[in-house]
Design a protein around this motif. Structure first.
Motif, PDB file in Angstrom:
ATOM      1  N   ALA A 131     -11.170  -7.157  -7.257  1.00 30.85           N
ATOM      2  CA  ALA A 131     -12.104  -6.065  -6.971  1.00 30.85           C
ATOM      3  C   ALA A 131     -12.779  -5.589  -8.253  1.00 30.85           C
ATOM      4  O   ALA A 131     -13.993  -5.337  -8.278  1.00 30.85           O
ATOM      5  CB  ALA A 131     -11.370  -4.911  -6.296  1.00 30.85           C
ATOM      6  N   ASP A 132     -12.006  -5.477  -9.333  1.00 25.84           N
ATOM      7  CA  ASP A 132     -12.579  -5.057 -10.620  1.00 25.84           C
ATOM      8  C   ASP A 132     -13.588  -6.083 -11.121  1.00 25.84           C
ATOM      9  O   ASP A 132     -14.652  -5.728 -11.646  1.00 25.84           O
ATOM     10  CB  ASP A 132     -11.469  -4.869 -11.659  1.00 25.84           C
ATOM     11  CG  ASP A 132     -10.603  -3.648 -11.367  1.00 25.84           C
ATOM     12  OD1 ASP A 132     -11.054  -2.788 -10.592  1.00 25.84           O
ATOM     13  OD2 ASP A 132      -9.486  -3.575 -11.906  1.00 25.84           O
ATOM     14  N   TRP A 169     -23.310  -7.617  -3.818  1.00 30.33           N
ATOM     15  CA  TRP A 169     -22.530  -8.706  -4.412  1.00 30.33           C
ATOM     16  C   TRP A 169     -21.583  -9.320  -3.386  1.00 30.33           C
ATOM     17  O   TRP A 169     -21.413 -10.539  -3.343  1.00 30.33           O
ATOM     18  CB  TRP A 169     -21.735  -8.195  -5.608  1.00 30.33           C
ATOM     19  CG  TRP A 169     -20.969  -9.289  -6.286  1.00 30.33           C
ATOM     20  CD1 TRP A 169     -19.647  -9.587  -6.146  1.00 30.33           C
ATOM     21  CD2 TRP A 169     -21.501 -10.273  -7.179  1.00 30.33           C
ATOM     22  NE1 TRP A 169     -19.313 -10.680  -6.906  1.00 30.33           N
ATOM     23  CE2 TRP A 169     -20.428 -11.122  -7.549  1.00 30.33           C
ATOM     24  CE3 TRP A 169     -22.765 -10.510  -7.704  1.00 30.33           C
ATOM     25  CZ2 TRP A 169     -20.596 -12.194  -8.423  1.00 30.33           C
ATOM     26  CZ3 TRP A 169     -22.933 -11.579  -8.577  1.00 30.33           C
ATOM     27  CH2 TRP A 169     -21.855 -12.401  -8.922  1.00 30.33           C
ATOM     28  N   ASP A 215     -15.349  -8.259  -9.294  1.00 28.50           N
ATOM     29  CA  ASP A 215     -16.546  -8.199  -8.453  1.00 28.50           C
ATOM     30  C   ASP A 215     -17.423  -7.012  -8.834  1.00 28.50           C
ATOM     31  O   ASP A 215     -18.658  -7.121  -8.879  1.00 28.50           O
ATOM     32  CB  ASP A 215     -16.150  -8.100  -6.978  1.00 28.50           C
ATOM     33  CG  ASP A 215     -15.678  -9.434  -6.418  1.00 28.50           C
ATOM     34  OD1 ASP A 215     -15.933 -10.463  -7.068  1.00 28.50           O
ATOM     35  OD2 ASP A 215     -15.052  -9.443  -5.345  1.00 28.50           O
ATOM     36  N   GLU A 216     -16.792  -5.888  -9.107  1.00 26.27           N
ATOM     37  CA  GLU A 216     -17.554  -4.694  -9.477  1.00 26.27           C
ATOM     38  C   GLU A 216     -18.286  -4.901 -10.801  1.00 26.27           C
ATOM     39  O   GLU A 216     -19.449  -4.511 -10.949  1.00 26.27           O
ATOM     40  CB  GLU A 216     -16.607  -3.496  -9.580  1.00 26.27           C
ATOM     41  CG  GLU A 216     -17.322  -2.173  -9.845  1.00 26.27           C
ATOM     42  CD  GLU A 216     -16.370  -0.992  -9.831  1.00 26.27           C
ATOM     43  OE1 GLU A 216     -16.790   0.115 -10.233  1.00 26.27           O
ATOM     44  OE2 GLU A 216     -15.205  -1.178  -9.420  1.00 26.27           O
ATOM     45  N   GLN A 274     -25.675  -3.638  -6.146  1.00 26.65           N
ATOM     46  CA  GLN A 274     -24.645  -2.791  -5.570  1.00 26.65           C
ATOM     47  C   GLN A 274     -23.445  -3.662  -5.173  1.00 26.65           C
ATOM     48  O   GLN A 274     -23.581  -4.869  -4.962  1.00 26.65           O
ATOM     49  CB  GLN A 274     -25.186  -2.060  -4.334  1.00 26.65           C
ATOM     50  CG  GLN A 274     -26.388  -1.169  -4.612  1.00 26.65           C
ATOM     51  CD  GLN A 274     -26.051  -0.010  -5.537  1.00 26.65           C
ATOM     52  OE1 GLN A 274     -24.956   0.544  -5.471  1.00 26.65           O
ATOM     53  NE2 GLN A 274     -26.995   0.350  -6.397  1.00 26.65           N
ATOM     54  N   ASN A 275     -22.279  -3.035  -5.068  1.00 24.73           N
ATOM     55  CA  ASN A 275     -21.083  -3.789  -4.690  1.00 24.73           C
ATOM     56  C   ASN A 275     -21.262  -4.484  -3.341  1.00 24.73           C
ATOM     57  O   ASN A 275     -20.799  -5.614  -3.142  1.00 24.73           O
ATOM     58  CB  ASN A 275     -19.867  -2.862  -4.639  1.00 24.73           C
ATOM     59  CG  ASN A 275     -19.469  -2.361  -6.017  1.00 24.73           C
ATOM     60  OD1 ASN A 275     -19.868  -2.935  -7.031  1.00 24.73           O
ATOM     61  ND2 ASN A 275     -18.696  -1.290  -6.061  1.00 24.73           N
ATOM     62  N   GLU A 276     -21.948  -3.801  -2.417  1.00 22.66           N
ATOM     63  CA  GLU A 276     -22.162  -4.389  -1.097  1.00 22.66           C
ATOM     64  C   GLU A 276     -23.061  -5.625  -1.190  1.00 22.66           C
ATOM     65  O   GLU A 276     -22.868  -6.609  -0.469  1.00 22.66           O
ATOM     66  CB  GLU A 276     -22.787  -3.362  -0.151  1.00 22.66           C
ATOM     67  CG  GLU A 276     -21.904  -2.154   0.156  1.00 22.66           C
ATOM     68  CD  GLU A 276     -21.903  -1.129  -0.969  1.00 22.66           C
ATOM     69  OE1 GLU A 276     -22.701  -1.294  -1.931  1.00 22.66           O
ATOM     70  OE2 GLU A 276     -21.106  -0.178  -0.902  1.00 22.66           O
ATOM     71  N   ALA A 298     -21.206  -7.395 -10.229  1.00 22.66           N
ATOM     72  CA  ALA A 298     -22.307  -6.720  -9.534  1.00 22.66           C
ATOM     73  C   ALA A 298     -23.095  -5.854 -10.511  1.00 22.66           C
ATOM     74  O   ALA A 298     -24.334  -5.844 -10.500  1.00 22.66           O
ATOM     75  CB  ALA A 298     -21.754  -5.869  -8.390  1.00 22.66           C
ATOM     76  N   ARG A 299     -22.383  -5.160 -11.378  1.00 21.32           N
ATOM     77  CA  ARG A 299     -23.045  -4.300 -12.364  1.00 21.32           C
ATOM     78  C   ARG A 299     -23.852  -5.131 -13.361  1.00 21.32           C
ATOM     79  O   ARG A 299     -24.968  -4.760 -13.733  1.00 21.32           O
ATOM     80  CB  ARG A 299     -21.986  -3.462 -13.085  1.00 21.32           C
ATOM     81  CG  ARG A 299     -22.561  -2.413 -14.025  1.00 21.32           C
ATOM     82  CD  ARG A 299     -21.492  -1.429 -14.466  1.00 21.32           C
ATOM     83  NE  ARG A 299     -20.370  -2.095 -15.120  1.00 21.32           N
ATOM     84  CZ  ARG A 299     -19.149  -2.208 -14.593  1.00 21.32           C
ATOM     85  NH1 ARG A 299     -18.893  -1.701 -13.393  1.00 21.32           N
ATOM     86  NH2 ARG A 299     -18.183  -2.823 -15.251  1.00 21.32           N
TER      87      ARG A 299
END
Length: 243
Positions: free
Chosen positions: A45-46, A62, A48-49, A58-60, A52-53
């Motif tokens: 999760a980290d 990605w 992916d975040e 946005q996370n969605e 995305a950044r």
């Protein structure tokens, strides 16, 4: 109490104790697997975040990109960048415009960095090897059109090819500006410089960028022009044609 009943009770007690011991022994391993799974999920999760950044998404967005690349799009076109994938599969015109603009901005930043480094590379080359011909640091994923001015010829050659040398001499004698790409150079600068010297390419024209020396890096196959080398091509209405 009958003997057979006593034996039954004892056997049941032993089996129960063994089962309890096994459960107790397996519990730490099960707990460890649960903890590891949670840690891995948190790490993913980290990551992916952060990705995305880095891409300005946005996370969605990605998450949707990853989902798309796990489907038919990823099979037909593996390695697509997020902007292209999301733009191709855009659900509205507004989405399509957004991803197109993001990609243009990202490409502009990338090209700006590449050109800045090319200038630094050229300066270093002039200081350290003033008598040698420089090799242009073109992007491995770029097509010939991105490495020179619009309308320039791209000339694809290979080693041990007398017709290639003859064609290059003809172009140089005619004063034609062109970008030379050596197929099979193996990213070896010395190899392409030796070929250029053998073909009689003038160092002054290379320094002036009238002629540029480039590693092919798969471009010849990517433009899809049939036939043997040498190949002198130019882009016409989005298609590369022999000249």
């Amino acid at each position: 109490m009958k003997p057979w009943f006593v034996r039954f009770v004892l056997a049941f007690a032993v089996a129960s104790m063994a089962s309890a011991i096994a459960v107790a022994q397996n519990a730490p391993a099960a707990d460890s697997r649960i903890v590891q799974s949670r840690d891995r999920t948190a790490i993913d999760a980290d990551l992916d975040e952060r990705l995305a950044r880095d891409w300005g998404l946005q996370n969605e967005e990605w998450a949707r990109y990853r989902q798309l690349m796990q489907g038919p799009l990823g099979v037909y076109s593996p390695g697509l960048d997020p902007f292209t994938a999301l733009g191709i599969e855009a659900r509205t015109d507004e989405e399509r415009r957004r991803y197109a603009e993001l990609q243009v901005q990202a490409e502009a930043r990338r090209v700006e960095k590449l050109l800045a480094y090319q200038h630094a590379y050229d300066d270093a080359w002039k200081r350290l090897h003033p008598t040698l011909q420089p090799v242009v640091l073109t992007d491995a994923g770029a097509t010939p059109a991105t490495s020179g001015a619009l309308g320039r010829l791209a000339v694809f050659v290979k080693d041990d090819c007398p017709p290639c040398e003859q064609r290059v001499r003809q172009l140089q004698t005619a004063g034609t500006a062109f970008d030379l790409y050596m197929v099979g150079s193996r990213q070896d600068d010395a190899r392409i410089r030796q070929w250029a010297a053998k073909a009689g390419i003038e160092p002054a024209k290379v320094r002036a960028r009238t002629i540029t020396l480039n590693h092919d890096a798969g471009r010849w196959l990517s433009i899809g022009v049939p036939g043997e080398l040498p190949a002198v091509v130019r882009e016409v209405n989005g298609q590369w044609l022999r000249q």
